[in-house]
Design a protein around this motif. Structure first.
Motif, PDB file in Angstrom:
ATOM      1  N   LEU A 159      43.440  16.957  -4.890  1.00 53.94           N
ATOM      2  CA  LEU A 159      44.545  16.908  -5.919  1.00 53.94           C
ATOM      3  C   LEU A 159      43.943  17.507  -7.136  1.00 53.94           C
ATOM      4  O   LEU A 159      44.549  17.859  -8.112  1.00 53.94           O
ATOM      5  N   PHE A 160      42.631  17.112  -7.516  1.00 50.16           N
ATOM      6  CA  PHE A 160      41.928  17.472  -8.647  1.00 50.16           C
ATOM      7  C   PHE A 160      41.892  18.985  -9.067  1.00 50.16           C
ATOM      8  O   PHE A 160      42.090  19.749 -10.011  1.00 50.16           O
ATOM      9  N   VAL A 161      41.511  19.679  -7.677  1.00 47.88           N
ATOM     10  CA  VAL A 161      41.339  21.237  -7.591  1.00 47.88           C
ATOM     11  C   VAL A 161      42.904  21.849  -7.694  1.00 47.88           C
ATOM     12  O   VAL A 161      43.114  23.060  -8.508  1.00 47.88           O
ATOM     13  N   ASN A 162      43.724  21.117  -7.170  1.00 50.16           N
ATOM     14  CA  ASN A 162      45.151  21.828  -7.149  1.00 50.16           C
ATOM     15  C   ASN A 162      46.176  21.440  -8.208  1.00 50.16           C
ATOM     16  O   ASN A 162      47.217  22.069  -8.254  1.00 50.16           O
ATOM     17  N   ILE A 163      46.211  20.519  -8.713  1.00 54.53           N
ATOM     18  CA  ILE A 163      47.143  19.818  -9.965  1.00 54.53           C
ATOM     19  C   ILE A 163      46.719  20.440 -11.363  1.00 54.53           C
ATOM     20  O   ILE A 163      45.649  20.030 -11.990  1.00 54.53           O
ATOM     21  N   PRO A 164      47.448  21.382 -11.733  1.00 59.02           N
ATOM     22  CA  PRO A 164      47.420  21.759 -13.023  1.00 59.02           C
ATOM     23  C   PRO A 164      47.648  21.077 -14.263  1.00 59.02           C
ATOM     24  O   PRO A 164      46.768  20.900 -15.345  1.00 59.02           O
ATOM     25  N   ASP A 165      48.831  20.111 -14.326  1.00 56.78           N
ATOM     26  CA  ASP A 165      49.057  19.219 -15.372  1.00 56.78           C
ATOM     27  C   ASP A 165      48.166  18.085 -15.468  1.00 56.78           C
ATOM     28  O   ASP A 165      47.814  17.202 -14.734  1.00 56.78           O
ATOM     29  N   PRO A 166      47.378  17.893 -16.747  1.00 55.93           N
ATOM     30  CA  PRO A 166      46.256  16.892 -16.889  1.00 55.93           C
ATOM     31  C   PRO A 166      47.061  15.603 -16.901  1.00 55.93           C
ATOM     32  O   PRO A 166      46.518  14.656 -16.638  1.00 55.93           O
ATOM     33  N   ILE A 167      48.217  15.368 -17.471  1.00 53.67           N
ATOM     34  CA  ILE A 167      48.732  13.819 -17.835  1.00 53.67           C
ATOM     35  C   ILE A 167      49.236  13.501 -16.413  1.00 53.67           C
ATOM     36  O   ILE A 167      49.151  12.267 -15.867  1.00 53.67           O
ATOM     37  N   PHE A 168      49.860  14.399 -15.543  1.00 53.70           N
ATOM     38  CA  PHE A 168      50.309  13.960 -14.314  1.00 53.70           C
ATOM     39  C   PHE A 168      49.134  13.515 -13.380  1.00 53.70           C
ATOM     40  O   PHE A 168      49.243  12.547 -12.663  1.00 53.70           O
ATOM     41  N   PHE A 169      48.175  14.466 -13.637  1.00 57.19           N
ATOM     42  CA  PHE A 169      46.812  14.173 -12.858  1.00 57.19           C
ATOM     43  C   PHE A 169      46.333  12.869 -13.155  1.00 57.19           C
ATOM     44  O   PHE A 169      45.614  12.080 -12.331  1.00 57.19           O
ATOM     45  N   LEU A 170      46.379  12.533 -14.423  1.00 59.30           N
ATOM     46  CA  LEU A 170      45.534  11.223 -14.897  1.00 59.30           C
ATOM     47  C   LEU A 170      46.395   9.966 -14.452  1.00 59.30           C
ATOM     48  O   LEU A 170      45.851   8.939 -13.709  1.00 59.30           O
ATOM     49  N   LEU A 171      47.886  10.125 -14.280  1.00 56.74           N
ATOM     50  CA  LEU A 171      48.535   9.012 -13.778  1.00 56.74           C
ATOM     51  C   LEU A 171      48.356   8.895 -12.143  1.00 56.74           C
ATOM     52  O   LEU A 171      48.212   7.744 -11.540  1.00 56.74           O
ATOM     53  N   PHE A 172      48.086   9.817 -11.766  1.00 51.95           N
ATOM     54  CA  PHE A 172      47.980   9.811 -10.209  1.00 51.95           C
ATOM     55  C   PHE A 172      46.570   9.437  -9.844  1.00 51.95           C
ATOM     56  O   PHE A 172      46.467   8.759  -8.955  1.00 51.95           O
ATOM     57  N   PHE A 173      45.637   9.878 -10.673  1.00 53.62           N
ATOM     58  CA  PHE A 173      44.135   9.359 -10.605  1.00 53.62           C
ATOM     59  C   PHE A 173      44.094   8.123 -10.681  1.00 53.62           C
ATOM     60  O   PHE A 173      43.540   7.368  -9.923  1.00 53.62           O
ATOM     61  N   VAL A 174      44.694   7.271 -11.733  1.00 62.70           N
ATOM     62  CA  VAL A 174      44.591   5.981 -11.913  1.00 62.70           C
ATOM     63  C   VAL A 174      45.263   5.419 -10.668  1.00 62.70           C
ATOM     64  O   VAL A 174      44.743   4.229 -10.192  1.00 62.70           O
ATOM     65  N   PHE A 175      46.283   5.470  -9.860  1.00 62.69           N
ATOM     66  CA  PHE A 175      46.974   4.958  -8.775  1.00 62.69           C
ATOM     67  C   PHE A 175      45.994   5.130  -7.490  1.00 62.69           C
ATOM     68  O   PHE A 175      45.984   4.402  -6.834  1.00 62.69           O
ATOM     69  N   MET A 176      45.686   6.340  -7.314  1.00 62.43           N
ATOM     70  CA  MET A 176      44.987   6.891  -6.312  1.00 62.43           C
ATOM     71  C   MET A 176      43.488   6.134  -6.156  1.00 62.43           C
ATOM     72  O   MET A 176      42.916   5.625  -5.349  1.00 62.43           O
ATOM     73  N   VAL A 177      42.798   5.625  -7.499  1.00 61.15           N
ATOM     74  CA  VAL A 177      41.684   5.252  -7.207  1.00 61.15           C
ATOM     75  C   VAL A 177      41.634   3.804  -7.364  1.00 61.15           C
ATOM     76  O   VAL A 177      41.070   2.980  -6.696  1.00 61.15           O
ATOM     77  N   THR A 178      42.624   3.122  -8.146  1.00 60.21           N
ATOM     78  CA  THR A 178      42.546   1.805  -8.277  1.00 60.21           C
ATOM     79  C   THR A 178      43.214   0.923  -6.970  1.00 60.21           C
ATOM     80  O   THR A 178      42.658  -0.097  -6.833  1.00 60.21           O
ATOM     81  N   LEU A 179      44.379   1.326  -6.534  1.00 65.93           N
ATOM     82  CA  LEU A 179      44.599   0.722  -5.348  1.00 65.93           C
ATOM     83  C   LEU A 179      43.785   0.865  -4.202  1.00 65.93           C
ATOM     84  O   LEU A 179      43.597  -0.314  -3.661  1.00 65.93           O
ATOM     85  N   PRO A 180      43.074   1.734  -3.895  1.00 62.54           N
ATOM     86  CA  PRO A 180      42.115   1.518  -2.665  1.00 62.54           C
ATOM     87  C   PRO A 180      40.930   0.593  -2.856  1.00 62.54           C
ATOM     88  O   PRO A 180      40.726  -0.214  -2.199  1.00 62.54           O
ATOM     89  N   TYR A 181      40.541   0.591  -4.222  1.00 57.85           N
ATOM     90  CA  TYR A 181      39.478  -0.417  -4.512  1.00 57.85           C
ATOM     91  C   TYR A 181      40.074  -1.680  -4.711  1.00 57.85           C
ATOM     92  O   TYR A 181      39.245  -2.476  -4.071  1.00 57.85           O
TER      93      TYR A 181
END
Length: 113
Positions: A70-92
């Motif tokens: 997703l980091f390679v394919n998502i151009p919008d940094p704000i959307f990526f930041l929000l998505f990154f927070v959910f994708m990283v925090t929930l599995p951990y």
């Protein structure tokens, strides 16, 4: 031929390292143990809860691959930041909740008795 066996032994040791590594930090935080005891008890706990430990390691690996893709394919940094927070925090969070239940099931019972 011999190098093929060495490769499988090294791969097995790497897998064991990741399984044991899940429990090392909670052992360091909760108990006053020596380094040898931390590794020993983490190893025992990782293989006592083998399927759950393997599921946690595989789940985290899959999530890390998804985040990379997703980091390679998502151009919008704000959307990526929000998505990154959910994708990283929930599995951990899920992994640490599972590890807490493993500690409750196997470690705290032995301390109570």
């Amino acid at each position: 031929q011999f190098l093929g066996y060495i490769r499988y032994i090294i791969m097995g040791l790497i897998i064991v390292y990741f399984l044991v590594h899940l429990y090392i930090f909670p052992m360091m935080v909760r108990y006053k143990l020596t380094i040898k005891e931390i590794y020993k008890y983490s190893f025992l706990l990782a293989f006592r809860c083998f399927l759950g430990s393997v599921a946690c390691v595989l789940g985290l690996a899959i999530y890390l691959v998804l985040i990379y893709l997703l980091f390679v394919n998502i151009p919008d940094p704000i959307f990526f930041l929000l998505f990154f927070v959910f994708m990283v925090t929930l599995p951990y969070l899920a992994v640490y909740v599972y590890m807490g239940s493993a500690f409750d099931k196997y470690v705290y019972l032995e301390l109570k008795e």
